[in-house]
Write a protein that holds these residues in place. Sequence first.
Motif, PDB file in Angstrom:
ATOM      1  N   LEU A 203       0.873  -1.172   0.000  1.00  6.78           N
ATOM      2  CA  LEU A 203       0.000   0.000   0.000  1.00  6.78           C
ATOM      3  C   LEU A 203       0.912   1.225   0.000  1.00  6.78           C
ATOM      4  N   ASP A 204       0.959   1.912  -1.124  1.00  2.00           N
ATOM      5  CA  ASP A 204       1.744   3.143  -1.181  1.00  2.00           C
ATOM      6  C   ASP A 204       0.866   4.290  -0.652  1.00  2.00           C
ATOM      7  N   ILE A 205       1.377   5.504  -0.697  1.00  2.00           N
ATOM      8  CA  ILE A 205       0.752   6.615   0.048  1.00  2.00           C
ATOM      9  C   ILE A 205      -0.746   6.836  -0.158  1.00  2.00           C
ATOM     10  N   SER A 410      13.324   0.332   5.648  1.00  2.00           N
ATOM     11  CA  SER A 410      13.387   1.788   5.613  1.00  2.00           C
ATOM     12  C   SER A 410      14.122   2.241   4.358  1.00  2.00           C
ATOM     13  N   ARG A 411      13.945   3.510   4.021  1.00  2.00           N
ATOM     14  CA  ARG A 411      14.743   4.055   2.916  1.00  2.00           C
ATOM     15  C   ARG A 411      16.039   4.647   3.470  1.00  2.00           C
ATOM     16  N   ALA A 412      15.955   5.611   4.389  1.00  2.00           N
ATOM     17  CA  ALA A 412      17.189   6.180   4.949  1.00  2.00           C
ATOM     18  C   ALA A 412      17.707   5.281   6.063  1.00  2.00           C
ATOM     19  N   GLY A 426      15.951   2.379  -2.568  1.00  2.00           N
ATOM     20  CA  GLY A 426      15.336   3.627  -2.999  1.00  2.00           C
ATOM     21  C   GLY A 426      14.969   3.674  -4.470  1.00  2.00           C
ATOM     22  N   ASP A 427      14.853   4.896  -4.954  1.00  2.00           N
ATOM     23  CA  ASP A 427      14.254   5.120  -6.275  1.00  2.00           C
ATOM     24  C   ASP A 427      15.242   4.931  -7.425  1.00  2.00           C
ATOM     25  N   ASN A 428      15.552   3.685  -7.686  1.00  2.00           N
ATOM     26  CA  ASN A 428      16.410   3.366  -8.838  1.00  2.00           C
ATOM     27  C   ASN A 428      15.604   3.496 -10.131  1.00  2.00           C
TER      28      ASN A 428
HETATM   29  C1  GLC Z   1       9.283   7.644  -2.641  1.00  2.00           C
HETATM   30  C2  GLC Z   1       9.647   6.183  -2.425  1.00  2.00           C
HETATM   31  C3  GLC Z   1       8.878   5.326  -3.403  1.00  2.00           C
HETATM   32  C4  GLC Z   1       7.395   5.559  -3.213  1.00  2.00           C
HETATM   33  C5  GLC Z   1       7.064   7.033  -3.402  1.00  2.00           C
HETATM   34  C6  GLC Z   1       5.608   7.364  -3.080  1.00  2.00           C
HETATM   35  O1  GLC Z   1       9.723   8.082  -3.876  1.00  2.00           O
HETATM   36  O2  GLC Z   1      11.023   5.980  -2.528  1.00  2.00           O
HETATM   37  O3  GLC Z   1       9.205   3.967  -3.193  1.00  2.00           O
HETATM   38  O4  GLC Z   1       6.669   4.797  -4.126  1.00  2.00           O
HETATM   39  O5  GLC Z   1       7.881   7.806  -2.541  1.00  2.00           O
HETATM   40  O6  GLC Z   1       5.313   7.032  -1.774  1.00  2.00           O
END
Ligand code: GLC
Length: 709
Positions: A203-205, A410-412, A426-428
Amino acid sequence: MKFYDIGQPFETEAIVNFEDIIQVDDINTLLDKTQFNMEIDEKVVLTYKLTSEDQIFGLGENMRGINKRGGIYESFCTDDPSHQPDRKALYGAHNFFVVDRKEEKVGCFIDFPTKVEFDFGFTHKDELKITIEGKDVRVYMTTASTVTSIVSGFLKAIGPSFMPPKWAFGFQQSRWSYPNADSIKDIAEKFKASDIPCDTIYLDIDYMKDFKNFTVDEGRFPNFKSFVSEMKADGFRLIPIIDAGCKIEDDYFIYEEGVQNRYYCEDANNKPFVGAVWPGKVHFPDFINPETRKWFGDHYSILVDQGIEGFWNDMNEPAIFYSEKRLKEAIEFAGDKKDKNLGIYDFFDLKDHFMGLSNSDEDYKTFNHRLDGKTYNHFDLHNLYGYNMTRAAGEAFERNYPEKRMLLFSRASYIGMHRYGGIWTGDNHAWWEHLILNIKMMPSLNMCGFLYSGADIGGFGGHASGELLTRWSQFAVYTPLFRNHACMGTRHQEPFSFEPETTGVLRDTVRYRYAMMNHVYSEFMMARENNTMLFRPLTFDYEDTHVSQIEDQLMYGSHMMLAPIYTPNAKGRYVYLPEDMMLWRIRSNESYDLENYSFGHHYINAETHEWLTFIKKNHLVLLNEVKNNVEDITLEELHVIGFIDDKGSYTLYTDDGISREPSPTYLTIEATYENGILKLSHSGEVGCKNIHFDIMTMDQKRHKGVYHV
Ligand code: GLC
């Protein structure tokens, strides 16, 4: 290992086990045998004269190769989706490295929570120079005869990796976004219809109400709790994202509780700092403070109470799109330029005012953390922010669910965070260059404690071709975090989103991971337990000088060597074997070939549906029957693939996959080959009934059969 404190270093808690570490009170004792020099002024600078043979390994999540020599790197957690070859910093700050040289090897960890520059022979080809932007720092140094003993000592000192639940080793499907319950159901149905194993959907944002942490948009996800349980019953756990910034909005409990209790980072006037991320204006929780950590961490239970068992923490460098103050300045600046005839310098100046708004040092310097009655500027502790956000969640899970493991990454990050959660890189991009970057990064992540890690398979940004996704998935079969994730606006890259032939190959690839599930899990748990790395450069295992040049093959666990394919249109690749090995040519339709190869260089064919894994002499690999969910896999029928000269064994680690303090059981399978006869034996008990074996011996004979346990 020794450490020396300069000034009054901030206690990062990166290192927690001081059993084999001594504090020294003189720089010369610290630097003894290392040939490093240290100068202390406004900054601390370490230098070392590199010889032509010296190689440098480490720095965790970073660009370039396995050997970091010739590059310049910066330790400063950074949200920049453009991972170009000359980027100096990514999302993690992992300041541990080893200089591999003729005399005793040198290990060094710079425990410092903000900027450090590592110039590894970039400015001057023979000079290693580390510039620490401050003079309150703890420096750890050690020397030993092998790189691996330095790494093991370091892994012991930083404490064992986070232990994910076993289901988190299954295939994970993500996308920004599957924005509502129907889209998630649709994805789940497509996995089922195409018979591709999958354990989690992300589930993204957009699951949140207006991007507010710990809320669910009821319009998109009516009756969330029953939806979560319905999906779980269908075999899919849902993994929501949590972001660092919390929306400023009246009546939003997180906003109000945080402001009332001063849980947010504050500006110079003791007002909560205002930055902007996805929800617009936000405050940033002061995760350095244990009370804030407890408060924030306990809120994960809102979602856990609705059946959630895993999370990914994002935007926690922290990413700041803009700060209120600097956006205002930029808009005013632009206002002055209105209707003017802008020449080149004026135009670029105007552009830079907006381009430089995000993630700027200037903003990081305008807010503070409070701890034990003292105030610390954020910039000075920047690299600890994501670490402590994930620690907030990890500590809360331990407190609130002491029995059960949760998935968390986590990302960071900073070294130390690996005890609370894993990381993704992260965002590759959907670039072949980022597949090889992923391959090269795995060993350095492992050196810094991050065992549960992986990249967005197929690439996050840009459009993935079926071929790229296939080659990437073939490598990711071995990475503990096995997640396909992509950005909004990109081509769909779920394994079933391609033409039938590619989908078929992707299905078989994912199924192989499920066949290897117990092996991958066992290797992970053993590496965690024994302070070893899962992925290693060949040069960590072999003396042979030739292997020191090899950056596109990796040793994996105790028995294997991987030779991934990372270029388009490839029908094979060159492979160097540091000793005789058996090629396990894995291909679609769950078939494979076993072929013996001798020490040296070889060109080996591998069509798009095949990949090349090698098994070392006198070693065995254990496979299980494939199921579409990790928890349905049993150990009743096992398969052994092996390469035997005279005698080899494998000890499989198993546990219930969910307890925080597992009670492991082990199964050891041994194969002996004498006078042309292959015999199997076992010890231990894991509920296995039959072991189907397919073992190649050095004399090119293949032995197949079933061993009844
Ligand atoms: C950031 C995250 C990515 C996510 C996006 C929206 O860019 O690194 O994985 O999909 O935010 O939440």
